[in-house]
Design an enzyme around this catalytic site. Structure first.
Site: not given
Length: 357
Positions: A211, A250
């Site tokens: 992330y 992400d």
């Protein structure tokens, strides 16, 4: 340099294009699963209809925000009011690798924007239907000690990582295949206190769940983001020298103008700054492959994130922020990448990687 935290796992449970590919849209079939949810749970909160702004400098910017520091309480309130579709539609693919081989490994990745809220909104149903061999999570927003037991479905082993700040960031991995080794972080203390990276070693590859830090409103963390990017790039290259890498998650960047709905008005917005895109380009320049763009170089309107505001998802005003990045040696094993944009439960949708490996 501090050592990477390690967790040993005991075995006790079970650019040559694809010459065999079909047309992009014909390689994926659709399965529609109807969830018989009580109608009272599907009552849509009535909101005032807003006309689409003709000025790209006004409301579009709000819709396009990807800020990681959004007020979490307000976000959850908005999320709870959004109508979830009664049907979950999953795309499938029988596309072959360039060597003509069927996929043997399915990996999913999903920014769940709060794992407890994701569970409440029916996220586990997706795992039941998709049945990935591995699924990677980002933005848990939950201390690893407080992850609900039911977040680990039968047949999976789970690995969770949270940071020092409560209710912020966090990544996770569910796996049906026993990893050889699991590491938390990249071995640099200043980057490992936010709970952003898990690396699982398997026989034929490393899986890196990440992330990546958001540069924030007014780009207040852009400088830190660039420092992180450089360290992370080095980390990936070190892994790739040992065995192939599958990097997913992400990544908080839309690499090209085709990867977001409103590129012209977002050049100074986190996720589409020149600095962030250049850093990502440097990784690709080292041979790593953006698997989706490799297979679908011209595909438009393929997004994985939509803001909760102004019906952005209904209007498909989104960003492609979620990726599977592959070592060049895995290119011949690549079968397909699927964006499951009809699966709800977060402001991101799941993505799926199919490999013949």
């Amino acid at each position: 340099m501090p050592k990477v935290t390690k967790l040993k796992v005991t075995q006790n449970v079970t650019s040559k294009r694809n010459l065999n590919k079909n047309k992009n849209d014909e390689s994926q079939s659709i399965i529609t699963i109807v969830d018989k949810t009580d109608d009272e749970n599907l009552n849509e909160i009535q909101t005032k209809k807003r006309k689409a702004s003709t000025s790209p400098n006004k409301k579009v910017k709000k819709v396009a925000s990807t800020s990681e520091d959004d007020n979490m309480e307000n976000t959850e309130k908005i999320r709870s009011k959004i109508k979830q579709p009664a049907a979950m539609t999953l795309k499938t693919s029988d596309r072959l690798s360039c060597k003509g081989e069927k996929s043997t490994l399915k990996i999913a990745s999903w920014n769940v924007n709060g794992i407890r809220a994701w569970i409440t909104s029916g996220g586990l149903k997706y795992i039941e239907l998709e049945q990935p061999d591995l699924i990677c999570f980002q933005e848990l927003k939950c201390d690893k000690e407080q992850i609900p037991v039911k977040a680990t479905p039968t047949g999976y082993k789970s690995f969770w990582l949270s940071g020092d700040q409560k209710g912020y960031a966090g990544v996770g991995l569910l796996t049906k295949i026993d990893p050889i080794d699991v590491k938390f972080g990249i071995g640099i203390a200043e980057h490992d206190n936010e709970g952003r990276v898990i690396t699982a070693e398997y026989d034929k590859f490393y899986l890196v769940v990440s992330y990546i830090p958001n540069s924030g409103r007014k780009l207040v963390r852009l400088s830190y983001r660039q420092t992180f990017n450089q360290a992370f790039h080095t980390y990936l290259k070190e892994l790739d020298r040992k065995k192939p890498v599958i990097w997913c998650g992400d990544l908080n960047v839309s690499h090209q103008s085709i990867d977001l709905a409103n590129p012209k008005t977002n050049t100074k917005t986190a996720g589409f700054t020149k600095e962030e895109r250049d850093d990502f380009s440097k990784i690709l320049a080292d041979g790593f492959i953006d698997s989706f763009r490799y297979l679908y170089p011209d595909k438009r309107d393929a997004y994985t994130y939509w803001a909760y505001f102004h019906s952005a998802r209904d209007r498909n005003i989104g960003w492609r922020l979620d990726y599977f990045i592959l070592s060049p040696s895995l290119q011949e094993s690549l079968c397909d990448v699927i964006i499951q944009n009809d699966v709800h439960g977060s402001d991101h949708c799941p993505i799926v990687l199919l490999l013949a490996i």
